[in-house]
Every structure is written in structure tokens, then in C-alpha cells.
Design a protein around this motif. Sequence first.
Motif, mmCIF file in Angstrom:
data_model
loop_
_atom_site.group_PDB
_atom_site.id
_atom_site.type_symbol
_atom_site.label_atom_id
_atom_site.label_comp_id
_atom_site.label_asym_id
_atom_site.label_seq_id
_atom_site.Cartn_x
_atom_site.Cartn_y
_atom_site.Cartn_z
ATOM 1 N N ILE A 146 0.840 -1.197 0.000
ATOM 2 C CA ILE A 146 0.000 0.000 0.000
ATOM 3 C C ILE A 146 0.872 1.241 0.000
ATOM 4 O O ILE A 146 2.064 1.204 0.307
ATOM 5 C CB ILE A 146 -0.965 0.041 1.206
ATOM 6 C CG1 ILE A 146 -0.190 0.218 2.513
ATOM 7 C CG2 ILE A 146 -1.833 -1.205 1.259
ATOM 8 C CD1 ILE A 146 -1.090 0.453 3.711
ATOM 9 N N LEU A 147 0.258 2.368 -0.338
ATOM 10 C CA LEU A 147 0.960 3.646 -0.310
ATOM 11 C C LEU A 147 1.013 4.191 1.110
ATOM 12 O O LEU A 147 0.042 4.083 1.868
ATOM 13 C CB LEU A 147 0.262 4.657 -1.221
ATOM 14 C CG LEU A 147 0.312 4.391 -2.726
ATOM 15 C CD1 LEU A 147 -0.347 5.540 -3.486
ATOM 16 C CD2 LEU A 147 1.740 4.190 -3.209
ATOM 17 N N LEU A 148 2.146 4.765 1.468
ATOM 18 C CA LEU A 148 2.278 5.435 2.754
ATOM 19 C C LEU A 148 1.622 6.813 2.682
ATOM 20 O O LEU A 148 1.506 7.383 1.595
ATOM 21 C CB LEU A 148 3.760 5.566 3.106
ATOM 22 C CG LEU A 148 4.500 4.252 3.355
ATOM 23 C CD1 LEU A 148 5.965 4.522 3.692
ATOM 24 C CD2 LEU A 148 3.853 3.448 4.468
ATOM 25 N N SER A 161 9.978 4.490 -3.936
ATOM 26 C CA SER A 161 9.509 5.874 -3.870
ATOM 27 C C SER A 161 9.772 6.546 -5.204
ATOM 28 O O SER A 161 10.893 6.482 -5.722
ATOM 29 C CB SER A 161 10.226 6.622 -2.745
ATOM 30 O OG SER A 161 9.802 7.968 -2.689
ATOM 31 N N GLU A 162 8.741 7.160 -5.774
ATOM 32 C CA GLU A 162 8.848 7.816 -7.070
ATOM 33 C C GLU A 162 8.049 9.120 -7.057
ATOM 34 O O GLU A 162 6.972 9.187 -6.463
ATOM 35 C CB GLU A 162 8.289 6.920 -8.181
ATOM 36 C CG GLU A 162 9.116 5.701 -8.498
ATOM 37 C CD GLU A 162 10.367 6.037 -9.296
ATOM 38 O OE1 GLU A 162 10.289 6.940 -10.156
ATOM 39 O OE2 GLU A 162 11.408 5.412 -9.051
ATOM 40 N N MET A 266 5.607 3.490 -1.900
ATOM 41 C CA MET A 266 5.004 2.173 -1.722
ATOM 42 C C MET A 266 5.714 1.423 -0.601
ATOM 43 O O MET A 266 6.936 1.485 -0.467
ATOM 44 C CB MET A 266 5.098 1.375 -3.028
ATOM 45 C CG MET A 266 4.511 -0.036 -2.961
ATOM 46 S SD MET A 266 2.737 -0.065 -2.589
ATOM 47 C CE MET A 266 2.083 0.706 -4.083
ATOM 48 N N ALA A 267 4.917 0.706 0.219
ATOM 49 C CA ALA A 267 5.483 -0.061 1.330
ATOM 50 C C ALA A 267 4.820 -1.429 1.411
ATOM 51 O O ALA A 267 3.676 -1.614 0.978
ATOM 52 C CB ALA A 267 5.295 0.683 2.647
ATOM 53 N N VAL A 290 16.284 -7.042 0.479
ATOM 54 C CA VAL A 290 16.365 -6.252 -0.745
ATOM 55 C C VAL A 290 16.203 -4.757 -0.475
ATOM 56 O O VAL A 290 16.882 -3.929 -1.078
ATOM 57 C CB VAL A 290 15.296 -6.729 -1.760
ATOM 58 C CG1 VAL A 290 15.278 -5.822 -2.998
ATOM 59 C CG2 VAL A 290 15.559 -8.174 -2.171
ATOM 60 N N HIS A 291 15.337 -4.402 0.468
ATOM 61 C CA HIS A 291 14.968 -2.992 0.660
ATOM 62 C C HIS A 291 15.382 -2.415 1.995
ATOM 63 O O HIS A 291 15.047 -1.258 2.294
ATOM 64 C CB HIS A 291 13.464 -2.821 0.481
ATOM 65 C CG HIS A 291 12.981 -3.111 -0.909
ATOM 66 N ND1 HIS A 291 13.255 -2.284 -1.974
ATOM 67 C CD2 HIS A 291 12.283 -4.162 -1.413
ATOM 68 C CE1 HIS A 291 12.728 -2.801 -3.072
ATOM 69 N NE2 HIS A 291 12.137 -3.933 -2.767
#
Length: 295
Positions: A146-148, A161-162, A266-267, A290-291
Motif C-alpha cells: 500500500i501507499l504510505l 519511492s517515485e 510504496m510499502a 532487498v529494501h
Amino acid sequence: MDFRTLRAFVEVVRQGGFSQAAKTVFATQSTVSKAVKQLEDEIGAPLLDRIGHRSLLTPVGEVVYRRGVKLLADRDDLLAELDEMRGLKRGVLKLGLPPVGSATLFAPLFAVYRRRYPGIEVRLTEHGSDQLEESLRAGEIDFAGILLPAAPEFEWQEVGSEPLVALLPAAHPLGTRRSLTMGDLRETPLILFDSGFTLNRIILHAARRAGFEPDVVARSSQIDFMVQLVAAGLGVAFLPRLIAEQRSSPAVRQVPLDEPGTDWVMAMVWRRGAFLSEAAKAWLALVREVHGRAS
């Protein structure tokens, strides 16, 4: 009912006596005899009719033996399955992913996970952030993309993040600008995602901060269709930069959106304090690998 006493009784019947049963369960004959007596006391009826050195099943004993064999087999199967799950040879991972960004952010992770744990079944659900949050709260999924910002009841790990870009028809007078604000798009109709997508709220809040209520002319959950609507001159749409670049079209101009608070972040999110299966723990470990560490 104690599985230990049940096992002793079943082995007495299988082995034809207390002495052989004792060897099978690695106990003394006295211990086996006490275990069977304990089971009889618990049930309230004799299970064996002892005739000399022979022991025959009573009618109650026949029922307990038949059911006992199945119970012990089911217990053994359960323990074996749990061992396989702990060893990640079996199990289920339930993921909820958004239509926007999944192919770019999560498909590579999914491929690595499948290579490492081919025996884990991965069940995918695809929805907007709002519905994914509800599924997460209900325990229907282990993780949601989901989006933060995320609600305080969730823990999260950022995965991408974009900045947003505005997609404009090629002939639009603002298409040659180096960047745009929401105020610049006051007179341009908007093409948004379906309800339930957090990206919509980001855009609508930005418009209202700029002092106007936008004219929403279309909604869709299909990115390619939205791009085609832009190409047809219907209005402006918004996408994260990386995803927009993958949908380049000569009929569409992409202009960076220079607007505070509109970055697409995105998270991977999960319920705070929730039980995580071994399969879920392995997924979280991969995401962190990875993140980075959890936020």
C-alpha cells in the motif's frame, strides 16, 4: 486424553502383549501397564480382557483401538506437516498487491521467493490500498502493498519511492513545460483510478490545497486504458515516474509534477504484533534483504 497412554494401549494390541509393546515404546512393562490402566480409568471401562497371559479387546476397547489408531496417525501427520512448514517445504503465503507498481516492485521479489521456497503456495489478491488494508485487518492476507502513510496499527517496510508525473495529450499547451503544479492543471479534466486507490486521495488533496475542486471525467483501474484516454484528449492522468516511463507514447507528454506531498511511496505492510507463519517470516526477510530494515 493423553497421546502417551493411547500410544501404549495401541501398541499392546498391535504387538500382542505388554512385553513387546514395552520394547516398541522404549519403556518398561510396568510403565506400559500403568499407562493402559490410566486410560481405562479415564474412559471408565476396561479396554482389555486379561485371560492368563493373553489380553483380548473388550467391545469398548475395540472402539478405542480403532479410533486411537486414526488419532495417532493424524497426530503424526500433523507433526510431520509442521516440521515441513518450519523447514519451508510447505505452507501458504497470502499477499495483497496493488495494480499500480506490482510488476515493477514485487514481481522480482516474487520470483526470488519462488526459487528459494518452491513448496510454498503463494495466494495473490489484487486491489487498491483501501481494500487491501481492510483485508489485512481481517487477517485475510499476511502482507499488503500500500501507499504510505500507513495507519498506526500497521508496521511497514518501504519498497519504492517515485515522484509523480502528469500525463497530458501531446497537443496540450502545457505539454512542453519542464514541470507542472496542480494549480497549472486547474482547467484540465482529471482521469483518476477507481475509488479505493490512495493515489486518488493524493491527487485530490493536492488540487484542494491549490484551491480548486477538479473535474474528474473518468476512472479506471487499468493503466493502459487511462493512458489511451489521455492520448485521446480526454484529460490528464498521473502515474509514478518509473511506471509512466514504461508506458511512453508519442500521443502523450509526460511532465514532472512539482507539488509537495505527492510522492508515490510504496510499502509492504503487516499488522503490528500479528502472528507471522514461517512462510510469512521468509517473505519479510526477503523484503528486508532487498529494501533494508523495517520502518
